[in-house]
Design a protein around this motif. Sequence first.
Motif, mmCIF file in Angstrom:
data_model
loop_
_atom_site.group_PDB
_atom_site.id
_atom_site.type_symbol
_atom_site.label_atom_id
_atom_site.label_comp_id
_atom_site.label_asym_id
_atom_site.label_seq_id
_atom_site.Cartn_x
_atom_site.Cartn_y
_atom_site.Cartn_z
ATOM 1 N N GLU A 1 0.669 -1.250 0.035
ATOM 2 C CA GLU A 1 -0.131 -0.051 -0.067
ATOM 3 C C GLU A 1 0.768 1.459 -0.094
ATOM 4 O OE1 GLU A 1 -2.738 -0.117 3.178
ATOM 5 O OE2 GLU A 1 -3.840 -1.894 2.640
ATOM 6 N N ALA A 2 2.016 1.323 0.426
ATOM 7 C CA ALA A 2 2.950 2.382 0.617
ATOM 8 C C ALA A 2 3.875 2.240 -0.386
ATOM 9 C CB ALA A 2 3.649 2.427 1.951
ATOM 10 N N ILE A 3 3.897 3.302 -1.330
ATOM 11 C CA ILE A 3 4.920 3.389 -2.536
ATOM 12 C C ILE A 3 5.585 4.796 -2.388
ATOM 13 C CG2 ILE A 3 5.233 3.334 -5.044
ATOM 14 C CD1 ILE A 3 3.029 1.394 -5.165
ATOM 15 N N GLY A 4 6.841 4.756 -2.320
ATOM 16 C CA GLY A 4 7.493 6.098 -2.065
ATOM 17 C C GLY A 4 9.144 6.039 -1.714
ATOM 18 N N VAL A 5 9.403 7.072 -0.926
ATOM 19 C CA VAL A 5 11.006 7.057 -0.754
ATOM 20 C C VAL A 5 11.347 6.869 0.671
ATOM 21 C CG1 VAL A 5 12.792 8.754 -0.837
ATOM 22 C CG2 VAL A 5 11.181 8.720 -2.651
ATOM 23 N N VAL A 6 12.174 5.922 0.973
ATOM 24 C CA VAL A 6 12.092 5.617 2.439
ATOM 25 C C VAL A 6 13.147 6.782 3.339
ATOM 26 C CG1 VAL A 6 13.576 3.955 4.035
ATOM 27 C CG2 VAL A 6 12.490 3.239 1.684
ATOM 28 N N GLU A 7 12.570 7.155 4.106
ATOM 29 C CA GLU A 7 12.906 8.176 5.078
ATOM 30 C C GLU A 7 13.707 7.759 6.226
ATOM 31 O OE1 GLU A 7 10.628 11.429 6.058
ATOM 32 O OE2 GLU A 7 10.197 12.071 3.903
ATOM 33 N N SER A 8 13.466 6.654 6.857
ATOM 34 C CA SER A 8 14.056 5.981 7.873
ATOM 35 C C SER A 8 13.983 4.514 7.998
ATOM 36 C CB SER A 8 13.897 6.765 9.226
ATOM 37 O OG SER A 8 12.476 6.511 9.532
ATOM 38 N N VAL A 9 14.866 3.810 8.463
ATOM 39 C CA VAL A 9 14.935 2.495 8.743
ATOM 40 C C VAL A 9 15.257 2.075 10.123
ATOM 41 C CG1 VAL A 9 15.636 0.259 8.061
ATOM 42 C CG2 VAL A 9 15.503 1.881 6.155
ATOM 43 N N GLY A 10 14.295 1.529 10.865
ATOM 44 C CA GLY A 10 14.613 1.061 12.282
ATOM 45 C C GLY A 10 14.383 -0.449 12.467
ATOM 46 N N ARG B 1 7.643 8.067 2.499
ATOM 47 C CA ARG B 1 6.854 9.339 2.062
ATOM 48 C C ARG B 1 6.446 8.877 0.791
ATOM 49 N NH1 ARG B 1 5.984 13.635 4.355
ATOM 50 N NH2 ARG B 1 7.604 13.337 6.031
ATOM 51 N N ASP B 2 5.219 8.832 0.397
ATOM 52 C CA ASP B 2 4.735 8.646 -0.842
ATOM 53 C C ASP B 2 4.586 10.017 -1.809
ATOM 54 O OD1 ASP B 2 2.588 10.141 -0.148
ATOM 55 O OD2 ASP B 2 0.950 8.310 0.020
ATOM 56 N N GLY B 3 4.106 9.671 -2.954
ATOM 57 C CA GLY B 3 4.254 10.817 -3.765
ATOM 58 C C GLY B 3 3.122 12.083 -3.494
ATOM 59 N N ARG B 4 2.534 11.822 -2.519
ATOM 60 C CA ARG B 4 1.476 13.073 -2.351
ATOM 61 C C ARG B 4 1.918 13.535 -0.766
ATOM 62 N NH1 ARG B 4 -4.573 11.990 -3.766
ATOM 63 N NH2 ARG B 4 -4.037 10.687 -5.800
ATOM 64 N N GLY B 5 3.088 13.044 -0.486
ATOM 65 C CA GLY B 5 3.626 13.746 0.782
ATOM 66 C C GLY B 5 3.206 13.013 2.001
ATOM 67 N N VAL B 6 2.447 11.984 1.897
ATOM 68 C CA VAL B 6 1.810 11.256 3.379
ATOM 69 C C VAL B 6 3.113 10.411 3.720
ATOM 70 C CG1 VAL B 6 0.097 9.518 4.011
ATOM 71 C CG2 VAL B 6 -0.417 11.092 2.352
ATOM 72 N N LEU B 7 3.188 10.400 5.157
ATOM 73 C CA LEU B 7 4.239 9.801 5.595
ATOM 74 C C LEU B 7 3.771 8.316 6.399
ATOM 75 C CD1 LEU B 7 7.409 9.732 6.587
ATOM 76 C CD2 LEU B 7 6.693 10.682 8.461
ATOM 77 N N TRP B 8 4.240 7.272 5.879
ATOM 78 C CA TRP B 8 3.775 5.898 6.258
ATOM 79 C C TRP B 8 4.614 5.438 7.380
ATOM 80 C CZ3 TRP B 8 -0.990 3.722 4.113
ATOM 81 C CH2 TRP B 8 -1.156 4.281 3.037
ATOM 82 N N TYR B 9 4.258 4.949 8.290
ATOM 83 C CA TYR B 9 5.022 4.097 9.447
ATOM 84 C C TYR B 9 4.481 2.683 9.163
ATOM 85 C CZ TYR B 9 5.799 8.602 11.516
ATOM 86 O OH TYR B 9 6.334 9.684 11.875
ATOM 87 N N ILE B 10 5.417 1.634 8.788
ATOM 88 C CA ILE B 10 5.361 0.447 8.376
ATOM 89 C C ILE B 10 6.078 -0.352 9.166
ATOM 90 C CG2 ILE B 10 5.296 -1.472 6.600
ATOM 91 C CD1 ILE B 10 5.393 1.120 4.858
ATOM 92 N N ARG B 11 5.331 -1.328 9.864
ATOM 93 C CA ARG B 11 6.054 -2.392 10.990
ATOM 94 C C ARG B 11 6.941 -3.271 10.117
ATOM 95 N NH1 ARG B 11 1.432 -4.653 14.151
ATOM 96 N NH2 ARG B 11 2.908 -6.373 14.386
ATOM 97 N N ASN B 12 8.058 -3.633 10.427
ATOM 98 C CA ASN B 12 8.892 -4.543 9.804
ATOM 99 C C ASN B 12 8.222 -6.047 9.709
ATOM 100 O OD1 ASN B 12 10.831 -2.319 9.362
ATOM 101 N ND2 ASN B 12 11.827 -2.824 11.038
ATOM 102 N N GLY B 13 7.790 -6.352 10.688
ATOM 103 C CA GLY B 13 7.141 -7.651 10.649
ATOM 104 C C GLY B 13 5.788 -7.604 9.494
#
Length: 347
Positions: free
Chosen positions: A191-200, A207-219
């Motif tokens: 669901e999230a397509i964009g540029v990775v801003e941080s990896v924890g 952050r996708d093309g519309r500027g929405v910042l997605w927080y995705i759990r690695n699991g």
Amino acid sequence: MAAPAPTPSPSVLVPTVEASCATDRLCKQLMDLGVSGWIAEGGYWVIIKPLRIVAIIAIAVLIRFLIVRTITKLVTTTSNTAVPSILRPLHEKVPSALLDATAVFPERRRQRAEAIGSVLRSFVTAVVLGIAMLMVLAELGFDLAPLLASAGIVGVALGFGAQSLVKDVLAGLFMLIEDQYGVGDTVDLGEAIGVVESVGLRVTTVRDGRGVLWYIRNGEVIRVGNKSQGWAMVVVDMPIGFVNSEEATAVLREAAAAVAADPELATGLLEPPDVIGVEQVTVDGAVIRTVAKTTADGQLLVSRELRRRLTEALETSGIADRIAAARLFPRPAAPPGGTDAGRGGAT
């Protein structure tokens, strides 16, 4: 008058001294040399025990220092020079890989190495200090069997209660080790397509093309499409209507050769653009496909310039006018039964 309390005889203290020194070789040697029991017992608790505890702590600190220093040196070497084989991502070990992604992004390689080094240092600290603490408790006479059993029960309870957290952390650790993506990569995580801003270790932010910042759990990441690793492919489909395909292909190949000869695009091209011919035929005519292998950074620039050059080539050669004319004034459909049947019907 009350009878005085009996004074304990020396024979009463002997079992206590022997029980305290029963498992200690040095204390038993002192007793064998004729040292008094209370002196041996006092020396055992005042000198031998503290020295052993200090030695355990000192050795643990020394071991931790050496291992952490080795990890730090390995991280520094990885950030500044070549990547060791143990930390090399899987896609870099494949012989067919044309580009080294970590060589293109030294800052990303440094962040990845530091993240892995931080995890390793924390793991080493926890293991070494945990073992040292257990050894110190054993020296103080604590029974470790109930403690270990209780720790096991607590660990099982925490494991059941924090399954998602453990899953996220393990998934994040393997993502870092395998270098599936890094900061600055353009990825497709579903669901999230964009540029990775941080990896924890637990969460990745995109952050996708519309500027929405997605927080995705690695699991929760099941599959990853990385558009920034290695090379990329530009595919351009040009509809030519019902114009002669050989003529249109020749015009497009001249434009593709001009793109390959452009010095400003040379750094983004790995192979010259190739016009492979008619890809499909639709009700609107034929479609000619052109492909070009590029670097990940140069994909967008080459793609836009290639489309512009191909479009201008069709306009300059007059093919675009013929395509537009064919769409504005389509040929009349032949009547059923052919020309003779149409004439007969007209009369």
